[in-house]
Structure formats: C-alpha cells, structure tokens
Design an enzyme around this catalytic site. Structure first.
Site, PDB file in Angstrom:
ATOM      1  N   ASP A 400      -9.677  -3.997  -0.520  1.00 50.13           N
ATOM      2  CA  ASP A 400      -8.487  -3.177  -0.801  1.00 50.13           C
ATOM      3  C   ASP A 400      -7.296  -3.615   0.057  1.00 50.13           C
ATOM      4  O   ASP A 400      -7.516  -4.139   0.855  1.00 50.13           O
ATOM      5  CB  ASP A 400      -8.524  -1.734  -0.864  1.00 50.13           C
ATOM      6  CG  ASP A 400      -7.455  -0.950  -1.289  1.00 50.13           C
ATOM      7  OD1 ASP A 400      -6.758  -1.226  -2.108  1.00 50.13           O
ATOM      8  OD2 ASP A 400      -6.949   0.059  -0.636  1.00 50.13           O
ATOM      9  N   ARG A 601       8.862  -8.451   5.627  1.00 51.96           N
ATOM     10  CA  ARG A 601       9.142  -8.101   4.345  1.00 51.96           C
ATOM     11  C   ARG A 601      10.726  -8.133   4.278  1.00 51.96           C
ATOM     12  O   ARG A 601      11.383  -7.327   4.936  1.00 51.96           O
ATOM     13  CB  ARG A 601       8.755  -6.836   3.691  1.00 51.96           C
ATOM     14  CG  ARG A 601       7.243  -6.673   3.739  1.00 51.96           C
ATOM     15  CD  ARG A 601       6.713  -5.317   3.865  1.00 51.96           C
ATOM     16  NE  ARG A 601       6.941  -4.259   2.655  1.00 51.96           N
ATOM     17  CZ  ARG A 601       6.195  -4.219   1.965  1.00 51.96           C
ATOM     18  NH1 ARG A 601       4.942  -4.833   2.091  1.00 51.96           N
ATOM     19  NH2 ARG A 601       6.394  -3.119   1.208  1.00 51.96           N
ATOM     20  N   THR A 681      -5.856  -5.373  -5.149  1.00 52.44           N
ATOM     21  CA  THR A 681      -4.769  -4.298  -4.832  1.00 52.44           C
ATOM     22  C   THR A 681      -4.124  -3.597  -6.037  1.00 52.44           C
ATOM     23  O   THR A 681      -3.994  -4.343  -7.047  1.00 52.44           O
ATOM     24  CB  THR A 681      -3.724  -4.620  -3.808  1.00 52.44           C
ATOM     25  OG1 THR A 681      -2.899  -3.762  -3.520  1.00 52.44           O
ATOM     26  CG2 THR A 681      -3.143  -5.681  -4.088  1.00 52.44           C
ATOM     27  N   ARG A 865      -1.717  -5.193  -8.680  1.00 56.12           N
ATOM     28  CA  ARG A 865      -1.683  -4.272  -9.793  1.00 56.12           C
ATOM     29  C   ARG A 865      -3.074  -3.952 -10.663  1.00 56.12           C
ATOM     30  O   ARG A 865      -3.103  -3.930 -11.865  1.00 56.12           O
ATOM     31  CB  ARG A 865      -0.478  -4.670 -10.874  1.00 56.12           C
ATOM     32  CG  ARG A 865       0.703  -5.023 -10.459  1.00 56.12           C
ATOM     33  CD  ARG A 865       1.363  -4.152  -9.388  1.00 56.12           C
ATOM     34  NE  ARG A 865       1.646  -2.611 -10.069  1.00 56.12           N
ATOM     35  CZ  ARG A 865       2.733  -2.234 -10.504  1.00 56.12           C
ATOM     36  NH1 ARG A 865       3.731  -3.101 -10.340  1.00 56.12           N
ATOM     37  NH2 ARG A 865       2.926  -1.317 -10.966  1.00 56.12           N
TER      38      ARG A 865
END
Length: 1342
Positions: A400, A601, A681, A865
């Site tokens: 995960d 990010r 994930t 997703r």
C-alpha cells in the site's frame, strides 16, 4: 433504490430496518454486533484440533504406524517408540493453537465489551458493543469509535455536519466530513423525539464496498435518498464533533469493516509443501523396500528357513502344513515389520523439530532491537510461527502507499518566486549546497506571534525578501493565504486550521509562518493578517477544483481592484498564461524540473488582474450559464476557461510528501535482492507516480514508464500491444540482446577496454569495422563483470548457496582472464502504471495473460485508484499465474483482503488503525524494517531450515538404512541392528539438540552483511537450498554413510576375537559398535556443518556425544537393558578404536575434500564474504553485488504533483454559508483530483505524447536556452552533463556514432561511467520516452 414504489421489497436482495422497533427487525434474523474471530471453544477444542492435526498426512501416517506396533505378531519395536513422540507433537501443536486462539478470544472480548450509549425505552443506557442491535439508535461522543455501521441522524454541529477519521479503515489520518439529512437534524439530542423516530430504511445487502451505500429512508410518508455521505462505518473515530446520534444499519459481521476482512486462509510454506511431497515419495520408497524384503524373506524361509525351525521356530499362526503358504504368510508379516523398523527415515521428531525451530525463530524476530521503533515503543511481532522460512523466498511484494510507504505528512519544502528558487541552503564560503539534516538549524520564526513551532525552513533569503517588502514574495504568499478552502478556528487562544487535503494545510501553514496569516472567512469574505495588518477581501467566486480542471481559483475584490488567484497542475496553468513571459516561464520550468527531480509535489501559482467592467460582464454570463437547464456543466466550464486565461505567472510551490524513514534504501535493496515490488494504492495516478520516484521504485534509468489508462477493453488491449512492441524492440537491440550478441562471440580474448568499446558500439559497426546496414532504434551503454558465470554446484552441505560473485576478476586454470559475462545494468528496464478502471479490464480473462506478460517484464508496477477487492485479485493473479511467493504489506482495513490473500501478510503497527495488523502474519512499525525482516530474518530462517532438513534426512537415512544392509545377513527377518531402546531415543535424545541448535542459531554471514549484500537473498527465490536435488543428495550421502558404517565394523567383528580370547562376533556387540560410531560420525558431521558457533552449539554437540555414553550406561546397567556389557567390552579392545577411526575418516574425508574443492574453485557469495571478513577487508566493493540506492537525479520531465483530495471540493458549501455558524476544531474540505488521461507522464511543455521524432532530427522538442543554469544545483557537474536536457538530437540516427564515442569517453577501465559519482548533482532531464513501437527508445547513460 429510492425510486421503488412497492411497499414490500424482495428480502433476498434488499434489507429493511425500522428504527426503535425490535419486533419488526427480529423477524429478519439480522446479525447482532457480536464479533467472533476465534476458532475454538472449551468444548470443541479437543475434537476439532485433533481432527485438524490428523488431516496432516504425517500425523495420520504415524497414527497408522502406532496401530501396527500394537499388533505383537508383526511389531519388532515397542509401541512406546511411536506413541511418545506422536503424543508430544500433538500436545505441542495443540498448546500453540490454544495460545493463538486465546489471543483471538482476548481480542474479541476487548472489542465486544467496549461501551456504547444506546437508546432503550426513551432512555440512554450504557450497553456493550456486543448488545447493540440493528435498528437501535446510539449516541457517539467526540473521539469515540463507531460501534457499527450507522445512518447519521443528528449532530452537535450546524447543518448536520460531523467529522470522522478513517485511520482504521484506510490508514489516512486526515478528516472527512459527513452530513445527515436536513430533515432529521431537527431531532437534536432530545431523547423523546429520537425514541419516537420510526423511520424505515430500505437499503442494499451487506457488502465490502467502503465508498458506496444506496438506500432510502421512508419517514412521515416521504422518501429520502441515502448515500455514503450519511453513513458512519464501524472502525471510524468521531473527531471535532461533540456528539452525534445514528441508527444502526449493519452490525457485527455485516459491517463493511468485517466484510472487508476476507476469509482467513490456511497458510503453509513452500518448504512444507515440498516436505509433504518428499514424504509421499519416502513412503512409496519404504513400501517398495518392504515389499522387496518381504519377497526376500518368503524366498529365504521357503528355501532355507524351513530347515531351521528347531532353532528359528515359526509362529503358531503360521500354516505349518504347506511350506509355500507358510513362507508367504511370514513374508506378509515381515512387510509390516519392516514398515515399523524403517519408519525412522521420517521420524515424527522431524515435525517436532520443525515446529520448535519456527517457534524460537519467531521469538528472535520479536526480540530484534534493530526493528524496535522508539517513537511508538513498538517491536516487530511474529503473529504466526509457521511461515518464517517463507520470508526468505519472497518473489513479489505488494505494498500500500498511504501510511505504508509515506507518513501522509506534507511539508512546504521549496518554492520558486518570479524565476528565483528558494529552499536550498548554500555554504557562503564554498558556494556549495549544504545537506539539510538534524545538525542544520532551522530559521527562528518566533518573532511572528502566529508561528508554528513544528514548521521547519532553512533558507533565510526568502524570509529576508518577505521582511524587506519584496513585491513578488508578498504576492506569492498573499495568493497562498487567499486561494484555498481551509477553515480557521481559535482553540484555547491558538489559531488552528482544518483542511481535508494535507497539501492545502501545508501551503496555508507556510504562508502563516512567513507572516501572511489566514484568520477567518465568511460565505462572502476572507480576512488575512499581513505582517501584523488585517486585510479583508470580498470573496466573489470560488471556481472549484474537479478532476478535469485540475486547478482551483478564487476571485476577490479589495477596494476597486478585482483579482483572480489560481493554483493547479503545471501543464494546466502553463497553457493558460499570458504571452510575453518566455524568460520567466523558462526559468520557472527549470525549477519545476529540479523540484520534480527531487520527488517533490509541485503546484504552479498564477494571477490575473480584472477590470470592473470585464468582471461584471463575465458575472452576468456566468449566472446565465449556472441557471441554464441544458448543458449547464459545459457552459460553466467554458466561462471558467475564459476567465482563467491570460494569467501572469507568480511562482511554484514544492511540497514533500514525507516518506517513512529509509524507504528508498529499503526498496532499492529489496529490488537488488531480486524481489519485484508492486504498489497498489487508492491514490490518484499523479500522486502514485510521484511517490514512485520519491521512493526510487521508479528511476530515471528506466527505459520507459508505461501508463495503462484505457477506459474500454479495446483501448487497454491496444495500449498493452504497443507496450509489448516497445519491449520487443528494446530486447532485440540492447547489449546482451539477440542482435547485439552476434557481434561478440567471435572474439573472446580482448583487452578489457576494447571489449567495453566494442560491446557498446556493437550496434554501429562489427568487429572488422564495417557498418551495420540498419542502425537500431535504441542505444544503451552497459557495464560489464569480468568474472565468468559459475556453473551450478552439484551438492555439498552448502552447495546451493548463491553463486553471484563480487565482480572481482576471475582467472581460468591457465591464469588468463576469462571472457566477460555481459550484464545489462540492473537499473534499466520498464515500469508499468495501471489505473483502477483499466485494471478491471486487465484482470479480465481475455487480457489477463497479456497484462501478466508485460507486468512480469517490468521492474516495478504501480496500480492506482484500486479498490480493496482489486488489491486481493491482483495478488491472487500473481499467485496463480506465476506460481510465485507473495508478500502483502499495508496498514488499513482496505489492505486486509490483500494481506490475507498473499502467502505472507505484513501489517504496519504503531498507527491508530490496527485492522491490518490483526489480520497479518507479521507486524512491523515501519516499512524500512521489511528490509531486515526479509534479508536478515527471512534469509536466515530459510537458510537454517534448509540446512536443518538436509542434515536431518542425512542422519536418519544413515541410521535407518543400516537395517537394510543387515537384512542381507539375517534372512530378511526384520531383526534390528541396534538395541530397540537406541532406536527409540536416537532422534529424541542423541541427535535432536545439535540439529535444533543448528536450525535456531546457524548463520552463514552476519546480519550486517546480509543487508549489505542483498544478492545473498537470491537462492531463496530459486529454492536452491532445499529441493528435490538436494534431498536426493542427502539420501545418497546417508546411504553411503550407512554402508560404510555397517560394512567396516561387520568386516572387523565377523570373525573377531579379543586379545583375551573372547568372541566378538555376536549381534549385540556389532550393534553397540555401529551405534557408537554412528553417534561419533553425526557429531563430526554437524561440527563440520556448523558455520556459526555459539555456546549453545558447543553444549549440544559435545554434550550429546557425552550424553550417549551416560544414557547407554544408565539404561543397560541401572535399568538392566538386554545389551548390558556389550559396549563396555567392545571399548576395552583396541580394534574398536581403530575401527572407529578408519570408519570416521572414510566418512569425513570425501565431505571435507568436496567442501574445500567448492570453497577454492567455486566459492559461493557467502563464502567470499566470510573470507573477506576473516581478512578484515570491509571496504566497499563493486556495485554489481551490493548497490546503494542511486542518488536523486533530474527527472526527464515535470511530474505534476498537485495533491487535492479525490472528490470535488466544498466551494459551494463555503459560499452558501452552511458551515459558517460554528466551526469544529478539525474541519477538512475535500479538494479532489483525479487521474484523467495522464498518459503524457514524461512530456515537457509543448511535447505531444505519441508523436514520432522526425527522422532528421527536426524541432520536435521544446528547447529552453536556460536549462541547467541553477548555480545552486549544478555547481559540481562540470562538463559531464553533455547538455542532454531536452535536446532530442542526441537520439537521432545521424548522430548515433558521435554519441557512442562521446559517451565512451566517460567510461573508465572498470566499466563504470565517471559520471556515476556525480549523480546526485545531475539535474539533466531527457525528452519524453516513446511508447509506440515505431519510436526511438531513450538513450540511457548508466
């Protein structure tokens, strides 16, 4: 569901619940809230556990043996020899199973006895969770766990809002907002109204979909639609809400949490399965041997034995009349007698020993201080004791992301304002970058009364710019303080923010610390404090975020000026900027590349000043679009597009999604060990890819990153077909591929440098210099190892250990260097990114094989997703199709099904959500401990278990087959060589402890070396240390030993006479001598076998030898055994000692010789490491064996890292004023961002994905003249960069020859590029990677 009109619905697919009506609900027999994960009760434990244990083939086999031994006519051994060990095994296993089940009972009891406030007869009473029923109305207080899945009726917050934390479900700690029906909010907390509430719910059946709920509430003759926003799930925690009331819809096993827990599967290791297969083979071997001896006995009795009945009388049950029938019956009885005598080949002590070894190994894991996490005071925990060696054979890891790889904590790390970058700390004396660590002091923001003590920033120049009123810096932070949907509230005199997206919170927090404090908001205004002065803005519009727009804007008015502030993904904002900013855009693009290259990010900020006239005109047209009855969304989007254009670039933010400590190093080491890592994930594609680069699962050395995002079967199939072609092209023309290798085999003795040059240039010219007619579409520079590949070893105690070498030069017998083995650098390859909606098609039967074919050739796979069920399906697919050993690691309830599906499930503990841990086989506090769990404990466990089994089968075949050789001299009568008592206790007392010590403490190399040299893990992947071949070798070795053991003493004692004239040729003396030499040989063999000596090994090995003599004396002299005096008389004679010496030397010499031969000629990797350790050579060696994670390099392109939540924002909720009356402490707004068609992962600005490069090197690229002019980032690169940022000319065929030779200039004699040591400062970015088969592949500099 709300549209159904029939009063009664079919009970098989609908669920009907009536509030506060126990009689109505009881007719449907819904489950109560009692949870039971235990397997046994006091009454059922004994029968169920015994039934379970006798389902194991070995236990059933020994039970049958015990029954046979109870028959006097065929038993030559007492039943005690089998009964005691069998009872011991059953008892030990039963105690372990009971302990595990007691732990489950305690866990169940703790959950079931939690208290919940329940409404009964109009009064609120405190009841246990287990007593809560479907249809009950329950009250939850702040920070309390939700007892069952409930429909939210009323809350303490305005407009029926409440806030929950779902850490136990999905590992995410950010808050989520839920809102009840406005009609039920009127109930408030008035118990009489709540008790009289008689609404009826018609909803879906229990299922495991965490994000979906469909139902209808029928109340006061009205129908109200119910969705997931009105449901609180069991396992969530109520936060920042004083109280709420809810109606129980699903209880107990029907709750979504329990529905997602999956079925607990019985897990066994590969070694267990192989053992079962081997035991079946051994039983068949025993049956055939027994049948052979039975025939031999019948023949002997018929021909010879019948004449000796005076001395060897037949049993009374044997027919005396006919010799043939009597001999046949004797043969039949002897068959069963030999089955008993030879059963020690697979003694039951094998299973006892295996269980004990695993049990102790589990404690070694639990006690490992290196896996102790001090922050949460958490040790690693082996929650099962049966799977340890499987940890040493993991081929696939499924992980995960949120909470497993990352901490889900965002920090404002760097930024770019008006073309200048901030965040790097420069050493003023040397001009070099300073690595930010614990030693570097952060800037003191205490002068700001609103500063946050945990905010860290190290670059003083930005604070100086703000304090000197620099216009661009003020504009940058003003935008951050105004353009968001964060809520503010004062708690205990301290300003606190609530944001659904942690990114939003990080940006607003950064602005706050730099003096731009967001203070408060109303539906139509925002107030900020700038350097101590309040500024109030009229909020005209929030242009909210959604998955298509990938940006959000606010339109504000202050005084007479109207301004639009916007932030969003780089490619989206750059397309909407006003012209004439080329220089600023180019410099900012460089900064974007740099930030993305560091795994940050990024968000781009822009503004547009609007005139009053234009805004008023736009507002009128926007209102018309909002009121339009047809195509409303399209019209609104067109209006948003219009106003969000011609913007001025303000700057860029760079946020770090903090990885857990040590994640990149752990992933690099695990990959280098040969393990494939997949990340599954629920996050959006961009975030998942960004984290992939941050944790170095994805690297720039990869040839390409394939993205599967097709929404139909046809689209996905087309993408997979294209990717397959790309892989074929790369495989065909890479060094070591079929085309390239043809050039290399004609010459074997070359100068090393020439070999390197020739190999790399093999595509361009052959060895004679003549050009190849058609140049391939890809060039790849490779490194070489100068050692020859070693053939697989054929046996030996450590024969199958890893054969990978250090990379040192190996010489052939005549002293010359051997030809180099071609090794394409392990960092090259492909990665695959799959979207959840595409994964549905990939897992379909028609595309499954194509997907697997591509995925298995990729170095890393990321599925984003994905639903919890899809995670489990992916794991099941790999288990089934690849027959691979899998490990799943996660921290939330959404990972439970994946954890249960994998061979090994690992839960991340120390978080609030423990659902994954409760379902796991092993629990660790941080992902980085997985490296030690596998590479140290897993490898050691596998190595120890395999060594134990090889030795165990050897010693038992050596012991048991002595009876076979003796049968040739005793008429196949099932007479035993040894004393029956010796047979009974051989495995239990004489040889069990040394081999147990071997299985518990043995190690070939230290834990440090196990981590430093991850290739040591490779043998486990290939099951090399214990397999059929190794088993056969152990059997043959044991058979040879038994033959020598029996024949030499037999030859000595056959007609032996002592010097005193005593006859030595009796059966008992022979048995005692063979038994003694067997024990001595076992001791010598295990002493040679042991690599790592502890005090326990010394005590058990030498103690067992002494114990043999002590116990033999005790049994024969004290108890009065039949063999009394045999050994005592034998050892008085010198022939005994000479016989023992000759026998042991003959047995040990071949083993020693072969061991030294392997060590000298074909050393394994562990042999080499031990030799280096002995020589005290701890210097780092070739990266071919151990690889440190590659330093961060510049990415090929910007990967937008904007990070909102997954759903549309709450802009409308803010502007409507619904949540302004009273703000909770931790409110959070979801600002979602999806993953719509982000195929162009590696696109630079202006590049179009899928375009073919012009054959002549035309301008199909976006070249910025300012690339790599960051003095803060490129000071140490010198001339090694070769200006290969976005210049696709390097790839064009007309320049291929020049590029090969220029890149060769950077390769040193040892085959490594001189630029390797400078990777950390290389900020170069390549152009996009192609995906269509006709495109050129990237040039990779390794």
């Amino acid at each position: 569901m709300g549209t159904k009109t029939q009063p009664q619905l079919a009970k098989d697919n609908e669920r009907r619940i009536r509030a506060n009506d126990k009689d109505f609900n009881s007719q449907f027999k819904y489950h109560n809230n009692y949870i039971k994960t235990s397997k046994y009760s006091l009454l059922t434990f004994l029968p169920f556990n015994l039934l379970e244990q006798f389902q194991r083939l070995a236990n059933f086999y020994f039970l049958c043996l015990l029954v046979l031994q109870l028959i006097p006519a065929i038993s030559s051994l007492t039943p005690v020899t089998t009964a005691i060990p069998l009872i011991g095994v059953l008892t030990l296993t039963a105690v372990k199973d009971a302990y595990d089940d007691i732990q489950r009972h305690l866990s169940d009891s703790q959950v079931n006895n939690r208290k919940s406030k329940t409404l009964r007869n109009g009064k609120l009473i405190e009841a246990k969770w287990s007593e809560v029923q479907v249809g009950d109305v329950i009250r939850l207080d702040n920070n309390q766990f939700v007892a069952a899945d409930i429909l939210l009726l009323t809350t303490s917050e305005p407009n029926g809002l409440c806030f929950i934390e779902t850490a136990e479900l999905d590992g995410e700690t950010n808050l989520k907002a839920k809102q009840c029906l406005m009609e039920t909010t009127e109930l408030g907390d008035q118990h009489d109204l709540l008790w009289n509430f008689n609404g009826e719910i018609i909803c879906e059946r229990p299922n495991n979909l965490l994000n979906k709920f469909e139902g209808t509430l029928i109340w006061k003759n009205q129908r109200f639609a119910l969705d997931n926003d009105k449901i609180l799930l069991r396992g969530c925690v109520l936060r920042n809400t004083q109280w709420c009331y809810g109606l129980v819809v699903f209880a107990g096993v029907d709750t979504k949490l329990m529905q997602n827990s999956g079925k607990t599967q019985f897990k066994s290791t590969g070694v267990d399965r192989l053992l079962n297969f081997i035991i079946i083979g051994i039983v068949l071997f025993l049956v055939s041997i027994c049948a052979l001896f039975a025939i031999g006995c019948a023949v002997w009795e018929g021909l010879i034995g019948q004449h000796f009945q005076l001395y060897l009388p037949w049993e009374h049950i044997i027919p005396q009349e006919m010799v043939a029938s009597g001999a046949t019956v004797i043969g039949l009885l002897v068959f069963f007698s030999y089955a008993i005598v030879l059963n020690t080949v697979v003694p039951i002590s094998l299973y006892v020993s295996v269980e004990v070894i695993r049990f102790v190994q589990s404690f070694l894991i639990n006690w490992d201080e290196e896996m102790y996490y001090a922050r949460t005071h958490t040790y690693a925990k082996a929650r099962t004791t049966t799977l340890n060696e499987e940890l040493g054979q993991i081929q696939y890891i499924f992980s995960d992301k949120t909470g497993t790889l990352t901490q889900n904590i965002m920090t404002f790390n760097k930024c770019s304002i008006n073309g200048r970058t901030y965040g790097d700390v420069i050493d003023l004396r040397t001009g070099e970058l300073i690595d930010i660590n614990d030693i570097v002091e952060p800037i003191d923001f205490s002068a700001n009364p609103h500063h946050e003590t945990d905010f860290r920033w190290y670059d003083r120049t930005l604070l100086d710019a703000v304090r000197s009123d620099e216009e661009h810096a003020h504009n940058f932070f003003r935008l951050l303080a105004l353009c968001h949907t964060v809520m503010a509230e004062t708690v205990d005199g301290r300003l606190e923010y609530q944001a659904q997206s942690p990114d939003e919170a990080a940006l607003v927090s950064a602005a706050r610390n730099f003096g731009f404090v967001f203070r408060t908001r109303t539906p139509n205004s925002i107030t900020i404090e700038v350097m101590g002065r309040l500024e109030e803005y009229e909020l005209l519009h929030i242009l909210d975020f959604n998955n298509v727009r990938k940006r959000m804007s606010v339109i504000l008015r202050r005084g007479n000026s109207v301004v639009l502030y916007c932030k969003g993904a780089d490619n989206v904002i750059y397309d909407r900027l006003h012209g004439g900013q080329e220089d600023l855009k180019a410099r900012t693009q460089d900064h974007l590349n740099k930030f993305a290259g560091e795994g940050l990010r990024t968000l781009v900020l822009a503004e547009r000043r609007l005139t009053e006239e234009y805004y008023n005109d736009w507002r009128v047209r926007q209102t018309e679009a909002a009121l339009s009855m047809d195509s409303r969304e399209q019209k609104l989007n067109a209006m948003y597009e219009e106003i969000e254009s011609d913007m001025q670039l303000v700057g860029v933010t760079a946020i770090e999604d903090k990885l857990q400590d040590g994640v990149p190093k752990s992933i690099a080491n695990l990959q280098n060990a040969g393990i494939k890592i997949w990340v599954l994930t629920g996050d959006k594609q961009e975030t998942a890819i960004n984290i992939g680069y941050s944790c170095q699962l994805l690297t720039d050395e990869l040839v390409d990153v394939f993205i599967v995002d097709g929404s139909s079967v046809e689209e996905v199939e087309k993408q997979l077909r294209q990717f397959k072609e790309s892989i074929k092209i790369f495989d065909r023309f890479r060094p070591g591929g079929t085309e390239a290798m043809n050039q290399l085999h004609s010459e074997s003795s070359m100068d090393p440098m020439n070999v390197t040059m020739t190999q790399t240039s093999a595509f361009m010219q052959d060895t004679n210099g003549s050009p190849i007619p058609q140049p391939p579409p890809a060039i790849s520079v490779v490194t070489f190892r100068w050692d020859a590949k070693i053939k697989d070893n054929k046996g030996g105690p450590d024969s199958a250990e890893c054969n990978d070498l250090f990379g040192d030069a190996e010489k052939s017998d005549d002293g010359r260097r051997t030809a180099p083995s071609i090794v394409v650098d392990e960092t090259t390859g492909f990665a695959l990114v799959v979207n959840g909606h595409s994964l549905v098609h990939c897992l379909s039967p028609e595309l499954e094989s194509k997907f697997l074919d591509i995925a298995s050739q990729c170095k890393a796979v990321i599925c984003c997703r994905v639903t919890p069920l899809q995670k489990a399906l992916v794991v099941e697919l790999i288990k089934r199709a690849k027959n691979a050993v899998t490990l799943a690691i996660g921290d939330g309830a959404n990972d439970v099904s994946m954890i249960k599906a994998a061979h090994i499930g690992v839960g991340i503990s120390g978080q609030e959500g423990l659902q994954a841990v409760l379902s796991s086989d092993y629990a660790i506090a941080q992902f980085c401990y997985l490296e030690r769990l596998l590479l140290v404990h897993g490898r050691w466990s596998y190595y120890r278990m395999c060594k134990f089994l090889r030795y165990f089968f050897y010693k038992n075949f050596a012991f048991t087959l002595c009876h076979c050789w003796y049968s040739l001299f005793c008429g196949f009568s099932a007479q035993t060589v040894f004393d029956p008592m010796f047979i009974s206790v051989y495995n239990l007392f004489y040889t069990s402890l040394p081999v147990l010590a071997l299985g518990v403490f043995e190690q070939d190399v230290s834990d440090k070396n196990s981590v430093e040299y991850p290739r040591l893990y490779t043998p486990g992947l290939k099951s090399e240390l214990f397999n059929i071949r190794e088993f056969i070798y152990s059997v043959l070795h044991g058979a040879f030993t038994s033959l020598i053991l029996f024949l030499i003493p037999y030859g000595v004692y056959k007609d032996g006479v002592s010097h005193n004239g005593y006859i030595l040729s009796d059966h008992m003396t022979l048995g005692a001598v063979v038994a003694t030499i067997l024990i001595v040989d076992n001791t010598a063999q295990i002493a040679l076998y042991t690599s790592y000596w502890t005090i326990v090994n010394h005590v058990t090995i030498w103690g067992s030898l002494i114990w043999y003599f002590v116990l033999d004396y005790f049994y024969n002299y004290v108890i009065g055994g039949p063999y009394v005096g045999s050994l005592t008389q034998a050892i008085k004679d010198v022939s005994f000692w000479v016989t023992m010496l000759i026998t042991v030397v003959m047995l040990m010499a071949p083993v020693l010789a072969y061991k030294f031969y392997l060590l000298d000629v074909h050393p394994s990797l562990s042999d080499k490491i031990r030799q280096k350790s002995l020589k005290k050579m701890h210097s780092r060696v070739s990266s071919d064996v151990r690889r440190t994670p590659s330093s961060r390099r510049g990415r090929r392109s910007v990967r937008s890292g904007y990070a909102f939540a997954h759903q549309e924002g709450f802009g409308r909720l803010i502007t409507s004023g619904k949540i302004m009356h009273k703000l909770p402490q931790d409110f959070a707004f979801p600002l979602g961002l999806g993953t719509k068609k982000t195929q162009a992962l590696h696109n630079n600005i202006g590049s179009a994905d899928g375009k073919q490069a012009p054959p002549g090197g035309g301008p199909n690229h976006h070249h910025h003249p300012h690339h790599h002019h960051n003095n803060s980032h490129n000071h140490s690169q010198g001339n090694n960069i070769n200006n290969n940022n976005n210049n696709t000319n390097l790839r064009h065929n007309q320049n291929n020859q020049q590029q090969i030779h220029s890149s060769m200039a950077d390769i040193r004699g040892d085959g490594r590029g001189s630029g390797d040591t400078r990777r950390s400062s290389d900020a170069g970015t390549d152009d996009m990677s192609p995906r269509a088969p006709c495109q050129d592949l990237d040039t990779i500099n390794l």
